[in-house]
Design an enzyme around this catalytic site. Structure first.
Site, PDB file in Angstrom:
ATOM      1  N   ASP A   1       0.852  -1.189   0.000  1.00  0.00           N
ATOM      2  CA  ASP A   1       0.000   0.000   0.000  1.00  0.00           C
ATOM      3  C   ASP A   1       0.891   1.244   0.000  1.00  0.00           C
ATOM      4  OD1 ASP A   1      -2.391  -1.645   0.498  1.00  0.00           O
ATOM      5  OD2 ASP A   1      -1.509  -1.931   2.485  1.00  0.00           O
TER       6      ASP A   1
ATOM      7  N   ASP B   1      -3.978   1.643   4.391  1.00  0.00           N
ATOM      8  CA  ASP B   1      -4.528   0.627   5.291  1.00  0.00           C
ATOM      9  C   ASP B   1      -4.346   1.083   6.734  1.00  0.00           C
ATOM     10  OD1 ASP B   1      -5.281  -1.067   3.264  1.00  0.00           O
ATOM     11  OD2 ASP B   1      -4.156  -2.802   3.993  1.00  0.00           O
TER      12      ASP B   1
ATOM     13  N   ARG C   1     -14.147   1.593  -1.223  1.00  0.00           N
ATOM     14  CA  ARG C   1     -13.445   1.678   0.063  1.00  0.00           C
ATOM     15  C   ARG C   1     -13.015   3.108   0.390  1.00  0.00           C
ATOM     16  NH1 ARG C   1      -9.515  -3.729   0.165  1.00  0.00           N
ATOM     17  NH2 ARG C   1     -11.160  -5.233  -0.347  1.00  0.00           N
TER      18      ARG C   1
END
EC number: 4.2.2.2
Length: 385
Positions: A164, A207, A260
């Site tokens: 990420d 995240d 998301r």
């Protein structure tokens, strides 16, 4: 003689004005370097100050200097000013999963502020990892989502990527402000196919997981990405996550992101005065949903703006219901948000369970209008601090 003297005085005055302006700008930026979080969950648990107590700031413009400034796991207060674009790979391409894992993951220690100068604070080809630490601030940065050179294949799910752009893992008191995260130079339309399936090389933008807590994301921009922000990584991690993963999002922009924004398990999310821009029919990043309600997740939405083209009814529900996707939770409330310019109460018809938390911090959710949405869009992201 008099004219020469006048010109001399004028030149000196101009130089003095330039020097004064430069000193004022330097002084103002020095104040920004030591800012503490003043909004949201990051103000709790003693607050989030980053490296404010550092004796002086350190300037970096390459990966070698950046690593030296971080000084491994040293938790003494530090302010790191990024004055030039940093290629985390050091210009050497990753050759395997193990090579990328070893060189692309940059750990940030406790009590650190990383702040870009002007529009120069850029990171490519790697991840900023806030893991097992506390009191970290990321401000005025551009982070391009890393490209996995060796995705793994999962039967039934196809090719999946690791890495990420930024990770908050088992950490507390983190403030992310005026940060832009984008697929940038490698957008998803550049994917190839392998064994007949799309060779996916991007994972998440951000995240937040494994018991992380007291986080504020403000004035940031998430753009051109698919699976954007995941809060809570697994349905089976409740023992660590329950009662934590408290995150505030405000004055952010989510522009052409598929899903998301965020998706949450176990956590409690407060999202106000954010702007969401998308199109269900976008050729590269087709809009699916904004808020994802996973296991034991809950979201309070206030005065957000959704400008979404080609919304359609799903399972006979009102088209606006697609903004909130119910996985294993229905705990969600909204008040004062606009959908395509109109005040919506239709989210109340989507089979959701009202969420009315008692928040420990003060905040002011401005009444959402088209002009406010434009202002938020114009002022979010790096280079705007």
């Amino acid at each position: 003689m008099k004219n020469t003297r006048v010109r001399s005085i004028g030149t000196k005055s101009l130089l003095a004005a330039v020097v004064t302006a430069a000193l004022m700008a330097t002084s103002a930026y020095a104040a920004v370097e030591t800012d503490a979080a003043t909004t949201g969950w990051a103000t709790q648990n003693g607050g989030t100050t980053g490296g404010a107590k550092a004796a002086k700031a350190v300037e970096v413009k390459n990966i070698s200097d950046f690593k030296k400034a971080l000084n491994g796991t040293d938790s003494s207060a530090k302010i790191i000013k990024v004055t030039g674009p940093i290629d985390i790979s050091g210009g050497k391409a990753y050759t395997s999963f193990d090579d990328q894992k070893a060189r692309s993951q940059i750990s940030i220690p406790s009590n650190t502020t990383i702040i870009g100068v002007g529009s120069n604070g850029k990171f490519t080809n790697g991840s900023l990892v806030i893991k097992g630490v506390k009191n970290v601030i990321l401000r005025n940065l551009y982070i391009e989502t890393p490209v996995d050179v060796a995705p793994h294949y999962e039967s039934g799910d196809g090719w999946n990527a690791e890495w990420d752009a930024a990770v908050i893992d088992n950490s507390t008191n983190v403030w992310v402000d005026h940060v832009t995260i984008s697929d940038g130079s490698f957008t998803d339309d550049k994917y190839t196919t392998k064994d007949g399936e799309k060779y996916v090389q991007h994972d998440g933008a951000l995240d937040i997981k494994k018991g992380s807590d007291y986080v504020t994301i403000s004035y940031s921009r998430f753009e051109l990405h698919d699976k954007t922000i995941l809060i809570g990584h697994s349905d089976s991690n409740g023992s660590q996550d329950s009662g934590k993963l408290r995150v505030t999002f405000h004055n952010n922009v989510f522009d052409r992101v598929t899903e998301r924004a965020p998706r949450v398990r176990f956590g409690s999310i407060h999202a106000y005065n954010n702007v969401y821009l998308g199109d269900v029919k976008h050729s590269v990043y087709p809009y699916l949903y904004s808020f994802g309600l996973g296991t034991s997740g809950s979201i309070l939405s206030e005065s957000n703006s959704f400008t979404l083209s080609n919304l359609k009814s799903i399972d006979g529900k009102n088209p606006e219901c697609s903004i909130v996707k119910q996985f294993n939770s229905k705990v969600f409330s909204d008040k004062g948000s606009l959908v395509n310019g109109s005040t919506t109460t239709k989210l109340d018809t989507c089979g959701l369970t009202a969420y009315k938390p008692t928040l420990p911090y003060k905040y002011s959710a401005q009444t959402m209008t088209s002009s406010l949405a434009t202002s938020i869009n114009n002022n979010a992201g790096y280079g705007k601090l």
